[in-house]
Design an enzyme around this catalytic site. Structure first.
Site, PDB file in Angstrom:
ATOM      1  N   HIS A 131      -1.017  10.863  -1.908  1.00 39.53           N
ATOM      2  CA  HIS A 131      -2.321  10.429  -1.411  1.00 39.53           C
ATOM      3  C   HIS A 131      -3.243  11.585  -1.038  1.00 39.53           C
ATOM      4  O   HIS A 131      -4.378  11.671  -1.505  1.00 39.53           O
ATOM      5  CB  HIS A 131      -2.150   9.519  -0.189  1.00 39.53           C
ATOM      6  N   HIS A 189       0.825  -1.206   0.000  1.00 39.07           N
ATOM      7  CA  HIS A 189       0.000   0.000   0.000  1.00 39.07           C
ATOM      8  C   HIS A 189       0.861   1.258   0.000  1.00 39.07           C
ATOM      9  O   HIS A 189       1.610   1.504   0.938  1.00 39.07           O
ATOM     10  CB  HIS A 189      -0.892  -0.025   1.248  1.00 39.07           C
ATOM     11  N   GLU A 191       0.876  -0.372  -4.732  1.00 43.33           N
ATOM     12  CA  GLU A 191      -0.279   0.494  -4.961  1.00 43.33           C
ATOM     13  C   GLU A 191       0.152   1.938  -4.833  1.00 43.33           C
ATOM     14  O   GLU A 191       1.063   2.245  -4.048  1.00 43.33           O
ATOM     15  CB  GLU A 191      -1.365   0.158  -3.934  1.00 43.33           C
ATOM     16  N   ASP A 249      -1.237   6.414  -5.540  1.00 41.98           N
ATOM     17  CA  ASP A 249      -2.322   7.380  -5.695  1.00 41.98           C
ATOM     18  C   ASP A 249      -1.877   8.460  -6.675  1.00 41.98           C
ATOM     19  O   ASP A 249      -0.766   8.980  -6.562  1.00 41.98           O
ATOM     20  CB  ASP A 249      -2.657   8.037  -4.354  1.00 41.98           C
ATOM     21  N   GLU A 295      -4.336   3.969  -8.198  1.00 44.44           N
ATOM     22  CA  GLU A 295      -5.590   4.601  -7.788  1.00 44.44           C
ATOM     23  C   GLU A 295      -5.689   6.021  -8.320  1.00 44.44           C
ATOM     24  O   GLU A 295      -4.806   6.851  -8.085  1.00 44.44           O
ATOM     25  CB  GLU A 295      -5.730   4.623  -6.265  1.00 44.44           C
TER      26      GLU A 295
END
Length: 297
Positions: free
Chosen positions: A82, A40, A67, A69, A150
């Site tokens: 993020h 993450h 992962e 953002d 994301e």
């Protein structure tokens, strides 16, 4: 988006789910390997989140999936961060004291490139920078890793879906090899994920959230994954998701977030999830195992 009501009962759907293929975790109980482990924001328990250092730390730990953002600067550059503001993970308040509330979209890429995105985490990471999306995917490629990307707050960045796909294409990430097993694009916005699917149907997509079981047929038209908070999961819900076929002709998957303890990892693995998103990927991997050939199916 307004998800249309589907004339089917929850009970019926769960009944169908009982005939779905074995989930990854249930296959583990039969002797196979466990769910896919996703780092993450990189290995963010051990390095500053969403930095290249966090990508490298995940690679050092042997974690294949990371992962991140994605947001957009004032001058149209895609950056990996993020929060919608720069305060928590950079020194923006010190460098630009008169620019409150330090929103990402109010700064140029050059201004953000000046910021220290590592010192807040620890002195060993002083000078780490907020990477551009190009820099990030280049590092993931160099490390032979895979990416769960994301789109953060896409409603704040009109057209970010097409722009992200263009960057991925320019960096070589939309060829058959990448879209077949090394890339998933996800968002909390169903509209955004639907847009990604319409623009580039070959790309796997994930919806972040826990839609009602009665709405899952609609999501199955454009999302390969339903990725909920682990605290909202039940075994019956995971089975219900698995009962539906996603846009690429395979059973829909469930990737749970954000799981950081061995006990929680074993619990959600027991629910039958296909993947676990975690700040501590080594802890989760050691708790549940991982499919060595995983491609986020």
């Amino acid at each position: 988006m307004q998800v249309r009501t589907v004339a089917v009962t929850t009970t019926a759907l769960l009944g169908v789910a009982l005939t779905a293929p074995l989930s990854h975790a249930r296959a583990t109980a039969a002797g196979d390997d466990g769910p896919t482990v996703v780092a993450h924001r990189g290995a963010s328990a051990y390095a500053p989140e969403n930095t290249l250092a966090a990508v490298d730390k995940a690679a050092e730990l042997g974690i294949r999936w990371v992962e991140n953002d994605v947001q957009r600067t004032r001058d149209g550059e895609l950056v990996v961060l993020h929060d919608d503001n720069l305060r928590r993970t950079t020194d923006a308040e010190e460098v630009f004291p008169d620019r409150s509330p330090w929103k990402v979209k109010d700064f140029t890429a050059a201004e953000i490139a000046r910021l220290d995105a590592g010192s807040w985490f620890g002195s060993a990471y002083a000078g780490a920078r907020v990477p551009t999306l190009e820099q990030y995917v280049d590092r993931v490629e160099r490390n032979h890793q895979k990416l769960l990307l994301e789109l953060k707050s896409p409603e704040s960045y009109p057209g970010i879906e097409q722009q992200t796909l263009k960057v991925l294409a320019n960096e070589g990430w939309l060829d058959r090899r990448h879209v077949a097993g090394r890339l998933v694009v996800q968002s909390f916005s169903a509209d955004s994920i639907r847009t990604v699917h319409e623009l580039k149907p070959a790309v796997k997509t994930g919806y972040l959230g826990t839609p009602a079981v009665s709405d899952l047929p609609e999501y199955a038209e454009f999302a390969d994954q339903i990725n909920p908070s682990h605290t909202s999961l039940t075994m019956s819900y995971v089975s219900a998701v698995h009962a539906f076929t996603g846009p690429h002709g395979r059973p829909m998957e469930v990737f749970a977030w954000t799981v950081d303890t061995a006990a929680a990892a074993r619990l959600v693995a027991g629910h039958g999830v296909d993947g676990i998103i975690t700040n501590k990927p080594d802890v989760v991997r050691d708790a549940v195992g991982e499919d060595p050939d995983s491609s986020a199916r």
